[in-house]
Design an enzyme around this catalytic site. Structure first.
Site, PDB file in Angstrom:
ATOM      1  CB  ALA A   1      25.856  34.229  45.930  1.00  0.00           C
TER       2      ALA A   1
ATOM      3  N   GLY B   1      20.492  32.910  46.404  1.00  0.00           N
ATOM      4  CA  GLY B   1      21.093  32.295  47.699  1.00  0.00           C
ATOM      5  C   GLY B   1      20.113  32.697  48.733  1.00  0.00           C
TER       6      GLY B   1
ATOM      7  CD  GLU C   1      20.173  28.408  46.153  1.00  0.00           C
ATOM      8  OE1 GLU C   1      20.964  29.492  46.308  1.00  0.00           O
ATOM      9  OE2 GLU C   1      20.359  27.451  45.556  1.00  0.00           O
TER      10      GLU C   1
ATOM     11  CD  GLU D   1      20.167  31.710  41.880  1.00  0.00           C
ATOM     12  OE1 GLU D   1      18.953  31.621  41.495  1.00  0.00           O
ATOM     13  OE2 GLU D   1      20.142  31.456  43.174  1.00  0.00           O
TER      14      GLU D   1
HETATM   15  N1  3HC Z   1      25.547  40.836  45.072  1.00  0.00           N
HETATM   16  C1  3HC Z   1      26.291  41.909  44.971  1.00  0.00           C
HETATM   17  N2  3HC Z   1      25.956  43.060  44.923  1.00  0.00           N
HETATM   18  C2  3HC Z   1      24.576  43.250  44.700  1.00  0.00           C
HETATM   19  C3  3HC Z   1      23.542  42.336  44.376  1.00  0.00           C
HETATM   20  C4  3HC Z   1      24.216  40.892  44.724  1.00  0.00           C
HETATM   21  N3  3HC Z   1      23.500  39.790  44.883  1.00  0.00           N
HETATM   22  N4  3HC Z   1      22.321  42.477  44.458  1.00  0.00           N
HETATM   23  C5  3HC Z   1      22.502  43.946  44.194  1.00  0.00           C
HETATM   24  N5  3HC Z   1      23.974  44.288  44.443  1.00  0.00           N
HETATM   25  C6  3HC Z   1      24.109  45.786  44.623  1.00  0.00           C
HETATM   26  C7  3HC Z   1      24.131  46.599  43.326  1.00  0.00           C
HETATM   27  O1  3HC Z   1      25.063  46.312  42.427  1.00  0.00           O
HETATM   28  C8  3HC Z   1      24.002  47.963  43.708  1.00  0.00           C
HETATM   29  O2  3HC Z   1      25.276  48.146  43.850  1.00  0.00           O
HETATM   30  P1  3HC Z   1      25.520  49.885  43.760  1.00  0.00           P
HETATM   31  O3  3HC Z   1      24.679  50.762  44.441  1.00  0.00           O
HETATM   32  O4  3HC Z   1      27.055  49.951  44.210  1.00  0.00           O
HETATM   33  O5  3HC Z   1      25.515  50.123  42.140  1.00  0.00           O
HETATM   34  C9  3HC Z   1      22.995  47.788  44.865  1.00  0.00           C
HETATM   35  O6  3HC Z   1      23.410  46.423  45.405  1.00  0.00           O
HETATM   36  C10 3HC Z   1      21.805  47.958  44.867  1.00  0.00           C
HETATM   37  O7  3HC Z   1      21.310  47.108  43.760  1.00  0.00           O
HETATM   38  P2  3HC Z   1      20.205  47.704  42.847  1.00  0.00           P
HETATM   39  O8  3HC Z   1      20.497  49.085  42.020  1.00  0.00           O
HETATM   40  O9  3HC Z   1      20.047  46.781  41.808  1.00  0.00           O
HETATM   41  O10 3HC Z   1      18.988  47.939  43.637  1.00  0.00           O
HETATM   42  P3  3HC Z   1      17.253  47.659  43.296  1.00  0.00           P
HETATM   43  O11 3HC Z   1      16.610  48.141  44.561  1.00  0.00           O
HETATM   44  O12 3HC Z   1      17.020  48.099  42.098  1.00  0.00           O
HETATM   45  O13 3HC Z   1      17.239  45.968  43.098  1.00  0.00           O
HETATM   46  C11 3HC Z   1      17.580  43.741  43.676  1.00  0.00           C
HETATM   47  C12 3HC Z   1      17.553  45.251  44.316  1.00  0.00           C
HETATM   48  C13 3HC Z   1      16.072  43.440  43.268  1.00  0.00           C
HETATM   49  C14 3HC Z   1      17.970  42.995  44.883  1.00  0.00           C
HETATM   50  C15 3HC Z   1      18.387  43.595  42.606  1.00  0.00           C
HETATM   51  O14 3HC Z   1      19.614  44.296  42.838  1.00  0.00           O
HETATM   52  C16 3HC Z   1      18.542  42.209  42.023  1.00  0.00           C
HETATM   53  O15 3HC Z   1      18.282  41.553  41.212  1.00  0.00           O
HETATM   54  N6  3HC Z   1      20.019  41.889  42.558  1.00  0.00           N
HETATM   55  C17 3HC Z   1      20.312  40.544  42.048  1.00  0.00           C
HETATM   56  C18 3HC Z   1      19.687  39.254  42.706  1.00  0.00           C
HETATM   57  C19 3HC Z   1      20.396  37.980  42.161  1.00  0.00           C
HETATM   58  O16 3HC Z   1      20.710  37.949  41.001  1.00  0.00           O
HETATM   59  N7  3HC Z   1      20.578  37.211  42.966  1.00  0.00           N
HETATM   60  C20 3HC Z   1      21.168  35.906  42.931  1.00  0.00           C
HETATM   61  C21 3HC Z   1      22.867  35.968  42.880  1.00  0.00           C
HETATM   62  S1  3HC Z   1      23.466  34.462  42.397  1.00  0.00           S
HETATM   63  C22 3HC Z   1      23.187  33.464  43.791  1.00  0.00           C
HETATM   64  O17 3HC Z   1      22.605  33.705  44.692  1.00  0.00           O
HETATM   65  C23 3HC Z   1      23.865  32.095  43.381  1.00  0.00           C
HETATM   66  C24 3HC Z   1      23.408  31.109  44.602  1.00  0.00           C
HETATM   67  O18 3HC Z   1      22.253  30.386  43.880  1.00  0.00           O
HETATM   68  C25 3HC Z   1      24.504  30.326  44.741  1.00  0.00           C
END
Ligand code: 3HC
Ligand code: NAI
Length: 693
Positions: free
Chosen positions: A63, A102, A105, A125
């Site tokens: 998400a 997400g 999912e 998450e």
């Molecule tokens: N939402 C918004 N922005 C995100 C994001 C997300 N889920 N994931 C990454 N970004 C952004 C980062 O903030 C960063 O932005 P910036 O360049 O402006 O600083 C850019 O994307 C690149 O991210 P990274 O620097 O972290 O890049 P990497 O290549 O090192 O890592 C990644 C990529 C493994 C995807 C890592 O970003 C990550 O772990 N992201 C989070 C994943 C996550 O937590 N997903 C679950 C979200 S909650 C959810 O899905 C709820 C659902 O169940 C309803």
């Protein structure tokens, strides 16, 4: 059709492409686009199957985290996911990069899943204070069973494609072009007349004992955290309720997490980590120097750990010591550390040998002539550092980066020992260096932009959280912790016991108590720092004297079996040190005070607000770039509870006017150390927070 989601017709297959850089997060436009695309495919009779792929570097990484805490916009992710699974036409998700949260999912709602071999899938998450809120807690257990689902959802750790295949999350590993692979898969399904295969329709075997055990483990290993227990509860619901009710329960639990203050704190930490990589005045395209080989000078506690950091990521590293026996000892310690990982099962014997093979012990500086980066980790003495840096300047090739791991000496003075101060930078690792994620990258007044950018990149390669800081005594983390440790000692003299101080701080969420940490790192080190700082004290800044008493008695912490606590017969479990009482009475008498009971709340405020006040000075002086950098340093180097977001995020939450008011009271009662930081006063006067800086 929105730009971020496009549909191409490939014969009787609809190819849906998501294109929302950088990580294809499922923001509103993507959700809306996906729902429309799947509905359209459902509506067209000519479409018989659907393939879902993502453009760019990764499948959907979850998400859009930036949307949490804002008013929700339809369609919701659960709505999209339900529509995908309900579709009457078989769908295939083709995964590359990371299918997270997400993103996974959505893939689980597709009827079939394939991935490139280097892809990863996970439900992270929990790491941002949430739980999978779009069916993940209900579908994953149906696919992989309760045990593996609990492991993945509660740890938040991803699994690699081959393992995901073994678990049954994936149907196949594919290679080559993503769309082609997906289309081939869809055609095969159509040829074999295989229709939708809905995960939600599968049954899951309950296992009450397993769930109870996980709950107990979470309570023990993740104290204070809100979302992990809700993760367990949601998975349990999958074993007890029909899908629709389980999804409803998941939604309720997700909502509770979303509203919890911990979620905001953990998301603050997530973005703080990404922000730290950005340095004002240092463009993202600043050239960086390639580091193919490294060297470490000094194979003591830190040197060995630092050498391992390089070996762990496959960078060859030379380790230089003063004589053969010191060198031998250092290499033995490196082996011992790896051996412990082998015994724990986190490293194979083969991988250990490969890593150790990358560490070459040397005795002669001439051996460093060709390395790209040298990190000095010798004794904390300016004279010894001078000798080392003069030698390095003489032998290292032009363009080599010369780094010091000093924890408190003046980096500018060290740089001036060379003819190339622009190539000198601080790389301040934390102990144990191969474990702790924090790396303070210290920018000297002469450090070039290129060297700073290179140092930040090295931090990333070493899988560290690199935070740029300026030169001052203790840089950011230690400078703040000096204040914190001093308050802990004053509190002892005023009437608290070490056990009370440490318990109050642990109950607040700190990984360890302030005094147990000091015993661990050695009171001789604290004593030396204190001696160095004494001449620079400002009028009214008195010091607690308990440390002097302990030092005089040879009680230097764990290594001598006694310090603030007693450690009988090599035990690491702190016990009361009976000798301390008399020392504290003497210290109190010297301060002209009578020891009396102190409340836990007062202990936490004194220690915590001393951090906040010092951080405000650090920010004002430009030693740290931003408040979130300070938080990151405390979360990753000092065991500050992640779910509180860091000392400054926490202070913002308490209200800076409240914090300042307490600091003013402490100033009245306890004197000069508590002089309010001008930045804090300005922020309060302007009604702003640290986050607004
Ligand atoms: N939402 C918004 N922005 C995100 C994001 C997300 N889920 N994931 C990454 N970004 C952004 C980062 O903030 C960063 O932005 P910036 O360049 O402006 O600083 C850019 O994307 C690149 O991210 P990274 O620097 O972290 O890049 P990497 O290549 O090192 O890592 C990644 C990529 C493994 C995807 C890592 O970003 C990550 O772990 N992201 C989070 C994943 C996550 O937590 N997903 C679950 C979200 S909650 C959810 O899905 C709820 C659902 O169940 C309803
Ligand atoms: P240590 O005393 O464990 O190791 C120092 C090593 O350097 C010894 O093995 C010694 O033989 C070697 N050495 C001394 N002079 C040398 C020379 N001229 N050439 C080659 N080797 C030499 O010290 P420790 O704890 O590893 O600290 C090293 C540096 O790291 C210090 O600057 C310290 O302030 C800093 N540091 C220490 C941390 C800690 O927790 N111990 C944390 C962060 C930084």
């Amino acid at each position: 059709m929105s730009q971020v989601v496009r549909v191409e017709r490939q014969g009787d297959v609809a190819l849906i492409k998501v294109d929302n850089p950088p990580v294809n997060a499922l923001g509103h436009a993507v959700r809306d686009g996906l729902l429309r695309a799947f509905r359209e495919a459902e509506a067209y009779a000519a479409v018989r199957a659907v393939v879902l792929v993502c453009e760019g570097r990764t499948f959907m990484a979850g998400a859009d985290i930036k949307e949490f805490g804002k008013p929700p916009q339809a369609p919701s992710l659960p709505e999209v996911v339900e529509a995908i699974e309900a579709s009457s036409k078989p769908s295939v998700a083709v995964i590359h990069g990371t299918a997270l949260g997400g993103g996974l999912e959505v893939a689980l709602a597709c009827h079939y899943r394939v991935a490139l071999v280097d892809a990863q899938v996970g439900l992270p998450e929990v790491k941002i204070g949430l739980l999978p809120g779009a069916g993940g807690t209900q579908r994953l257990p149906r696919l992989v069973g309760v045990e593996k689902a609990l492991e993945m959802i509660v740890s938040g750790n991803p699994v690699k494609a081959p393992q995901a295949l073994e678990y049954g999350i994936l149907d196949a590993i594919v290679e080559g072009d993503l769309a082609e692979a997906g289309l081939a898969c869809a055609r095969r399904l159509l040829d074999e007349a295989r229709g939708p295969r809905r995960t939600g329709e599968r049954q899951v075997q309950g296992d009450a004992a397993l769930i109870a055990a996980k709950r107990a483990e979470v309570e023990k290993r993740m104290p204070g955290l809100f979302s992990p227990l809700r993760c367990v509860e949601a998975v349990e619901a999958a074993t007890q309720l029909p899908l629709a009710d389980g999804l409803k329960r998941e939604r309720e639990l997700f909502q509770q997490c979303l509203e919890s203050p911990q979620r905001a704190a953990l998301i603050h930490a997530f973005f703080a980590e990404r922000e730290a990589a950005k340095i004002a005045g240092l463009p993202a395209d600043t050239p960086v120097r390639e580091v193919r080989s490294a060297a470490v000078i000094g194979g003591g506690t830190m040197g060995v750990g630092i050498a391992l950091c390089f070996a762990n990521v496959g960078i060859p590293v030379k380790l230089l010591e003063i004589d053969p026996s010191a060198l031998d000892g250092a290499l033995q310690r490196a082996r011992g550390t790896c051996q412990a990982s082998v015994e724990r099962g986190s490293l194979s014997a083969e991988a250990m040998e490969k890593r150790l093979g990358l560490i070459q012990g040397v005795l002669d500086y001439e051996a460093l002539a060709d390395v790209d980066l040298v990190i000095e980790a010798v004794f904390e003495s300016m004279e010894v550092k001078r000798q080392v840096f003069e030698r390095l300047d003489a032998v290292c090739k032009p363009g080599a980066i010369l780094a010091s791991n000093t924890s408190s000496l003046d980096l500018d003075e060290i740089a001036a020992f060379t003819q190339r101060p622009q190539d000198v930078v601080g790389l301040h690792f934390f102990s144990p260096a191969n474990v702790m994620r924090l790396l303070e990258v210290v920018r000297g007044k002469a450090t070039s932009a290129e060297v700073l950018a290179s140092a930040m990149q090295i931090g990333k390669r070493l899988k560290k959280i690199a935070v740029a800081v300026g030169v001052c005594d203790g840089f950011v983390g230690n400078r703040m912790i000096f204040q914190y440790g001093r308050q802990a000692e004053f509190l002892l003299e005023e009437g608290a016991s070490p056990a009370q101080v440490d318990k109050a701080l642990r109950d607040f969420g700190m990984a360890m108590g302030a005094l147990a940490v000091r015993d661990l790192s050695g009171l001789d080190i604290s004593h030396a720092i204190r001696a160095r700082q004494r001449p620079n004290l400002k009028p009214g800044q008195t010091l607690p004297t308990v440390l002097d008493h302990l030092y005089a008695a040879g009680m230097l912490g764990q290594k001598t079996g006694a310090g603030f606590y007693l450690y009988p017969e090599g035990s690491r479990t702190p016990q009361e040190n009976p000798a301390l009482q008399a020392m504290l009475e003497a210290s109190a008498a010297a301060r002209g005070i009578t020891r009396q009971p102190v409340s836990d709340e007062h202990i936490v405020e004194r220690c915590l607000f001393s951090l906040v006040n010092e951080a405000a000075r650090i920010l004002d002086e430009g030693i740290a770039q931003r408040a979130s950098d300070v938080d990151l340093i405390f979360l990753n180097g000092y065991g500050f509870p992640a779910w509180r977001g860091g000392p400054l995020f926490h202070a913002d939450r308490l209200g800076l006017d409240h914090v300042l008011q307490r600091i003013r009271e402490f100033h009245q009662r306890f004197g000069a150390w508590w002089e309010p930081a001008p930045l804090l006063e300005r922020l309060v006067a302007e009604g702003r927070r640290f986050a607004d800086l």
